[in-house]
Design a protein around this motif. Structure first.
Motif, short mmCIF file in Angstrom:
data_model
loop_
_atom_site.label_atom_id
_atom_site.label_comp_id
_atom_site.label_asym_id
_atom_site.label_seq_id
_atom_site.Cartn_x
_atom_site.Cartn_y
_atom_site.Cartn_z
N THR A 91 109.67 7.13 16.75
CA THR A 91 109.87 7.25 18.16
C THR A 91 108.40 7.08 18.75
OG1 THR A 91 108.99 9.60 17.65
CG2 THR A 91 111.46 9.21 17.81
N VAL A 92 108.10 5.90 18.40
CA VAL A 92 106.78 5.47 18.97
C VAL A 92 107.03 3.92 19.44
CG1 VAL A 92 105.08 6.91 17.72
CG2 VAL A 92 105.79 4.48 16.92
N HIS A 93 106.10 3.22 20.46
CA HIS A 93 106.14 2.25 20.80
C HIS A 93 105.74 1.03 19.85
CE1 HIS A 93 105.63 -1.53 23.30
NE2 HIS A 93 106.35 -0.96 24.27
N ARG A 94 106.29 -0.01 19.71
CA ARG A 94 106.17 -1.23 18.94
C ARG A 94 104.67 -1.50 18.68
NH1 ARG A 94 108.88 -5.66 16.51
NH2 ARG A 94 107.69 -7.43 16.42
N SER A 95 104.05 -1.38 19.80
CA SER A 95 102.37 -1.61 19.73
C SER A 95 101.82 -0.61 19.21
CB SER A 95 101.89 -1.88 21.26
OG SER A 95 102.29 -0.84 21.99
N THR A 96 102.28 0.70 19.33
CA THR A 96 101.61 1.62 18.61
C THR A 96 101.67 1.65 17.09
OG1 THR A 96 102.11 3.13 20.54
CG2 THR A 96 101.45 4.22 18.32
N LEU A 97 102.88 1.14 16.54
CA LEU A 97 103.24 0.91 15.31
C LEU A 97 102.03 -0.09 14.47
CD1 LEU A 97 104.61 1.34 12.65
CD2 LEU A 97 106.29 -0.20 13.33
N ARG A 98 101.88 -1.13 15.27
CA ARG A 98 100.90 -2.28 15.20
C ARG A 98 99.50 -1.59 14.72
NH1 ARG A 98 102.46 -7.34 14.92
NH2 ARG A 98 104.75 -7.88 15.74
N TYR A 99 99.26 -0.90 15.94
CA TYR A 99 97.89 -0.39 15.71
C TYR A 99 97.60 0.54 14.59
CZ TYR A 99 93.97 2.81 16.95
OH TYR A 99 92.95 3.48 17.06
N ARG A 100 98.81 1.27 14.14
CA ARG A 100 98.55 2.47 13.16
C ARG A 100 98.53 1.48 11.91
NH1 ARG A 100 102.75 7.30 14.14
NH2 ARG A 100 101.94 8.34 16.17
N LEU A 101 99.09 0.32 11.86
CA LEU A 101 99.10 -0.46 10.62
C LEU A 101 97.77 -0.91 10.42
CD1 LEU A 101 102.82 -1.91 10.53
CD2 LEU A 101 101.69 -0.06 9.04
N GLN A 102 97.19 -1.30 11.50
CA GLN A 102 96.06 -2.03 11.40
C GLN A 102 94.83 -1.01 10.81
OE1 GLN A 102 95.03 -5.07 11.64
NE2 GLN A 102 92.88 -4.66 11.53
N ARG A 103 95.06 0.17 11.70
CA ARG A 103 94.17 1.11 11.15
C ARG A 103 94.14 1.59 9.66
NH1 ARG A 103 89.76 2.30 12.42
NH2 ARG A 103 90.00 4.50 12.06
N ILE A 104 95.50 1.47 8.91
CA ILE A 104 95.86 1.64 7.67
C ILE A 104 94.97 0.77 6.64
CG2 ILE A 104 97.63 1.53 5.80
CD1 ILE A 104 99.33 3.16 8.10
N ARG A 105 95.03 -0.42 7.35
CA ARG A 105 94.26 -1.62 6.55
C ARG A 105 92.81 -1.45 6.65
NH1 ARG A 105 98.13 -4.56 9.99
NH2 ARG A 105 99.60 -5.62 8.72
N GLU A 106 92.17 -0.74 7.72
CA GLU A 106 90.82 -0.84 7.68
C GLU A 106 90.39 0.51 6.85
OE1 GLU A 106 90.17 -0.24 11.86
OE2 GLU A 106 90.60 -2.48 12.26
N ILE A 107 91.29 1.72 6.93
CA ILE A 107 90.67 2.82 6.34
C ILE A 107 90.79 2.52 4.99
CG2 ILE A 107 91.35 5.42 6.10
CD1 ILE A 107 92.01 5.28 9.07
N SER A 108 91.96 2.15 4.35
CA SER A 108 92.46 2.10 2.93
C SER A 108 91.65 0.76 2.28
CB SER A 108 93.95 2.03 2.69
OG SER A 108 94.41 0.94 3.39
N ASP A 109 91.18 -0.17 3.17
CA ASP A 109 90.91 -1.50 2.71
C ASP A 109 91.99 -2.25 1.63
OD1 ASP A 109 88.95 -3.58 2.38
OD2 ASP A 109 87.96 -2.57 0.55
N ARG A 110 93.06 -2.02 2.11
CA ARG A 110 94.30 -2.54 1.25
C ARG A 110 95.06 -3.60 2.08
NH1 ARG A 110 93.82 -0.34 -3.94
NH2 ARG A 110 93.79 1.80 -3.88
N ASP A 111 95.40 -4.82 1.43
CA ASP A 111 95.89 -5.74 1.94
C ASP A 111 97.55 -5.61 1.98
OD1 ASP A 111 96.93 -8.26 2.88
OD2 ASP A 111 96.07 -9.42 1.37
N LEU A 112 98.20 -5.38 2.98
CA LEU A 112 99.51 -4.75 3.05
C LEU A 112 100.61 -6.11 2.80
CD1 LEU A 112 99.60 -2.43 6.07
CD2 LEU A 112 99.32 -1.85 3.37
N ALA A 113 99.86 -7.26 2.71
CA ALA A 113 100.66 -8.71 2.79
C ALA A 113 100.80 -9.07 1.26
CB ALA A 113 99.96 -9.70 3.57
N ASP A 114 99.65 -8.35 0.35
CA ASP A 114 99.88 -8.61 -1.17
C ASP A 114 101.06 -7.71 -1.64
OD1 ASP A 114 98.65 -9.38 -3.64
OD2 ASP A 114 98.69 -7.26 -4.09
N VAL A 115 101.93 -8.34 -2.42
CA VAL A 115 103.05 -7.94 -3.21
C VAL A 115 102.63 -6.62 -4.09
CG1 VAL A 115 105.00 -8.45 -4.56
CG2 VAL A 115 104.17 -10.11 -3.09
N ASP A 116 101.79 -6.78 -4.93
CA ASP A 116 101.57 -5.47 -5.79
C ASP A 116 101.06 -4.47 -5.15
OD1 ASP A 116 102.30 -6.96 -8.08
OD2 ASP A 116 100.29 -7.69 -8.61
#
Length: 587
Positions: free
Chosen positions: A542-567
């Motif tokens: 129940t959030v806007h699409r842009s909000t989701l994109r922002y949260r995913l970007q923060r997840i990448r930055e905080i966890s230092d994980r590449d969400l595009a890597d399959v493993d």
């Protein structure tokens, strides 16, 4: 000694021929005229006495006296005897035609004078010859009638002279015997003194050796101390090698640099040659002996002696030094075995779980700092020997890349507790070189900060090893913290292991949510639940699409994980499922 015989005629009648005057041996003295001498010694007893007292043999004295009996009057000497330990012994050499004297009667006389029985003789008498020690012989005299007073005097005088001459001869013989015995004893004494000097000198040298080596032992021993003492005792360079020919200690000049390396075949042949002998053996320019306490070869002791100057003292010193070395090496072996046993007992107890306080104390006692961070390493190598050679090979390989670990063996695997995390495949490469094959596998745990965490780390290392062995590339090193999803796919995983997996992959996000009152972990979970579709995930949240994109970007930055890597996506998705379903979304 020969007797000087007097004139053949010792009777009262001497030749009327005058002797030519001769110069006297004494100045101012003239030699007596024969007629004057005959007047002074009518029966020749004085002349006879001179001969008798120069004789060395008692039997010859008796024979001379017997021959002179007839010069004293109408008498005849029938037999002469010498007293021996077995009785009376007849003096040989008398007239073979003389009548036989009754031997039994002679024995009956004891040591007294007395008559004896002879045919055609009315008077027969055995005159006893006596000395200071008693009877020394007999002269048996016969006559057709008994002697008058003068005749008895002359015969008694002859017997007395004979007895005195025999006693003197016996005394001389005793003196000569004593002189010979004294000379022999002096020779033996001189020989004994020389031998004593040799023994004393030898004992002094041995004492010096014993004191030197005892001093080495009193100061704590050591191989270098033994070779130094042996060099000082012998003046020859001393050295110690291990059984493989590697130099351990050298004392003295001319040390080879580099030290020569012998082939295994030559070394084993040389050791067999020396072992066949009881003492030091010369091999080329060396004297070599083996330190073999209880029959186990622990070391080789040798002296450099190219000129072959070693003497008995050198051999003794080398032998005693070998005994000291054998004791030293056996003591070191026993200490090493005790230390290894204590270290293995410690790691065995740590792997099973033990009291933390006692674990720290026991570790300190064996020289291991258990306060540091440790890793558990499990090693498996196919075809390894059932003895300790595999364990030693693993320990040497690990020691080459880290400090000395605690090590034990469990079944066909070797387990190490080491302070340093193995560097990728460094231990595997060292073991492959040592064992001659790269087909082994190694599992390494995550860091362990306390003794109570060792059992968990042991299971992690076993899991890493299992994954490596069941993978397509079954040889090499696998680290548990690199297993990802495989950490929780095996049987028997505990809630703690699941929490550890979640913390590894989501820990930074969980901590951020807790500190900033955000829902980044929930956002990531819904994103994966929707198959990575932005629209579906935004609707579910129940959030806007842009909000989701922002949260995913923060997840990448905080966890230092590449969400595009399959493993990475797979591990993160499993972690969010475990976080939500098994852990209940706990932060």
């Amino acid at each position: 000694m020969a007797c000087r015989h007097p004139s053949r005629s010792l009777s009262a009648h001497v030749s009327d021929q005058e002797a030519t005057p001769r110069p006297s041996n004494t100045a101012g003295t003239e030699q007596l005229d024969p007629r004057q001498l005959a007047a002074l010694d009518p029966y020749g007893l004085l002349m006879l006495s001179q001969t008798l007292f120069t004789c060395a043999e008692q039997s010859e004295i008796v024979r001379l006296s017997m021959r002179h009996v007839s010069a004293l009057g109408p008498y005849r000497a029938e037999a002469g005897y010498l007293a021996t330990g077995d009785g009376l012994s007849r003096v040989p050499g008398h007239d073979a035609g003389a009548p036989t004297v009754d031997e039994a009667r002679m024995k009956e006389l004891g040591e007294a004078d007395g008559s004896v029985s002879l045919p055609e003789r009315s008077w027969n008498w055995a005159f006893g010859l006596r000395g200071a020690g008693g009877l020394i012989g007999y002269i048996v005299v016969s006559s057709r009638s008994g002697p008058d007073e003068q005749g008895h005097f002359l015969l008694s005088t002859l017997v007395a002279l004979t007895s005195a001459a025999m006693a003197l001869a016996a005394s001389r013989a005793t003196h000569r015997g004593n002189a010979g015995e004294l000379s022999r004893l002096r020779t033996e004494r001189d020989t004994a003194l020389r031998q004593l000097d040799t023994v004393r000198s030898k004992l002094d040298l041995q004492k010096t050796v014993h004191e030197a080596l005892a001093g080495v032992a009193a100061r704590g021993g050591g191989e270098d101390a033994i070779t130094q003492a042996l060099y000082k005792l012998t003046g020859l360079s001393a050295l110690i090698e291990d059984r493989f020919g590697n130099l351990r200690s050298w004392a003295g000049p001319d040390r080879p640099d580099p030290y020569p390396v012998r082939s295994p075949t030559y070394q084993e042949g040389m050791l067999r040659q020396v072992a066949r002998e009881a003492g030091p053996v010369r091999v080329k320019g060396r004297l070599i002996t083996l330190a073999r306490p209880r029959g186990e070869l622990l070391g080789v002791l040798a002296l450099e002696d190219p000129e072959a100057t070693a003497d008995e003292h050198t051999m003794f010193a080398l032998d005693q030094a070998q005994r000291s070395l054998a004791q030293e090496l056996m003591h070191l072996r026993e200490l090493t075995e005790v230390g290894l046993r204590l270290r293995r007992q410690l790691i065995d107890d740590l792997l099973e779980g033990t009291d933390e306080t006692s674990a720290y104390a026991r570790a300190e006692a064996v020289g291991h700092d258990l306060q540091r961070t440790h890793y558990v390493v499990v090693v498996y190598w196919p075809g390894n020997a059932p003895d300790d050679s595999f364990t030693r090979a693993v320990e040497q390989a690990a020691a080459a890349t880290a400090t000395r670990p605690l090590i034990t063996r469990r079944g066909d695997r070797v387990v190490l507790l080491t302070e340093v995390k193995p560097n990728d495949d460094a231990v595997h490469a060292a073991l492959a070189h040592e064992l001659g094959t790269p087909d082994g596998a190694i599992g390494v745990s995550t860091p362990c900060d306390s003794p109570d965490g060792v059992p968990r780390c042991y299971q992690e290392a076993l899991r890493a090893l299992e994954v490596r062995q069941n993978s397509r590339q079954s040889s090499g090193t696998t680290f548990f913290d690199e297993l990802g999803l495989y950490r929780i796919l095996g049987p028997g995983n505990s809630l703690r292991e699941l929490e550890g997996f979640v913390r590894e992959w989501l820990g930074q996000l969980i901590d951020y949510d807790a500190g900033h009152d955000t829902e980044l972990v929930e956002t990531l979970s819904r994103y994966f639940d929707c198959g990575g579709n932005y629209d579906d995930a935004a609707a579910a949240l129940t959030v806007h699409r842009s909000t989701l994109r922002y949260r995913l970007q923060r997840i990448r930055e905080i966890s230092d994980r590449d969400l595009a890597d399959v493993d990475t996506r797979l591990n993160l998705q499993v972690a969010t499922r475990v976080w939500k379903i098994i852990l209940g979304g706990r932060r």
